[in-house]
Scaffold this active site. Structure first.
Site, PDB file in Angstrom:
ATOM      1  N   GLU A 130      35.964  42.739 -38.184  1.00  0.00           N
ATOM      2  CA  GLU A 130      37.046  43.611 -37.737  1.00  0.00           C
ATOM      3  C   GLU A 130      38.205  43.607 -38.739  1.00  0.00           C
ATOM      4  OE1 GLU A 130      35.028  41.863 -34.041  1.00  0.00           O
ATOM      5  OE2 GLU A 130      35.631  41.145 -36.025  1.00  0.00           O
ATOM      6  N   HIS A 177      36.722  38.161 -40.958  1.00  0.00           N
ATOM      7  CA  HIS A 177      35.868  38.674 -39.883  1.00  0.00           C
ATOM      8  C   HIS A 177      35.616  40.163 -40.100  1.00  0.00           C
ATOM      9  CE1 HIS A 177      36.778  35.339 -36.725  1.00  0.00           C
ATOM     10  NE2 HIS A 177      36.680  34.844 -37.954  1.00  0.00           N
ATOM     11  N   CYS A 212      37.168  38.133 -31.651  1.00  0.00           N
ATOM     12  CA  CYS A 212      37.875  36.877 -31.383  1.00  0.00           C
ATOM     13  C   CYS A 212      39.360  37.164 -31.166  1.00  0.00           C
ATOM     14  CB  CYS A 212      37.677  35.912 -32.551  1.00  0.00           C
ATOM     15  SG  CYS A 212      38.667  36.331 -34.006  1.00  0.00           S
ATOM     16  N   CYS A 237      41.193  38.612 -34.237  1.00  0.00           N
ATOM     17  CA  CYS A 237      40.895  40.022 -34.485  1.00  0.00           C
ATOM     18  C   CYS A 237      41.570  40.916 -33.453  1.00  0.00           C
ATOM     19  CB  CYS A 237      39.390  40.246 -34.499  1.00  0.00           C
ATOM     20  SG  CYS A 237      38.576  39.471 -35.919  1.00  0.00           S
TER      21      CYS A 237
END
Length: 157
Positions: free
Chosen positions: A55, A53, A83, A86
């Site tokens: 992040e 992801h 999410c 993260c």
């Protein structure tokens, strides 16, 4: 334009560039003392890695830049609502502030919301969609895993 808006716009621009390159529409920047120290985009499709992801790729880059897994004093600016994975990684890294431009409600019509995962994780383990079970298995020979780790760190239990 405030610094928050400027950094969020930078995250959105990263997300747009990533989307145009065939990736998912997510970008993130990590800021320390008013300066961007790292950025990342969602690389799930490119890397075939469900943990890639924006992040997390930014956290990995920031940790390399700072030479430390401790990102205390840093803020994350993300294009979309982070999410749970993260958010947990940001907490583990010591990040103290998170800002995001698009909410789960904004993303829901496009299949880009993680609200259902948040809701599932809020339930007791026995009620979650994924089976999660504690099985206290230990090796018969050798030291206890955590005791050995503590000893190697010069700590006692």
């Amino acid at each position: 334009m405030s610094d928050h808006s400027r950094f969020l716009c930078e995250a959105i621009e990263l997300a747009q560039d990533n989307m145009r390159d065939g990736g998912r529409p997510f970008g993130a920047v990590i800021v320390r003392n008013g300066e961007v120290i790292a950025s990342g985009v969602n690389e799930i499709l490119r890397a075939n890695d469900p943990t890639a992801h924006a992040e997390l790729t930014a956290i990995r880059a920031a940790s390399k830049t700072l030479g430390s897994p401790n990102l205390a004093g840093c803020a994350v600016y993300a294009s979309g609502h982070p999410c749970p994975m993260c958010m947990a990684a940001m907490r583990l890294a010591g990040i103290g502030e998170v800002y995001y431009a698009y909410s789960n409600d904004d993303g829901a019509p496009f299949g880009l919301s993680t609200a259902a995962i948040y809701a599932d994780l809020a339930k007791p383990f026995a009620e979650q969609s994924m089976a999660i079970r504690y099985l206290p298995v230990r090796l018969k020979a050798g030291p206890d895993l955590y005791v050995e780790w503590a000893e190697r760190q010069g700590k006692s239990a």
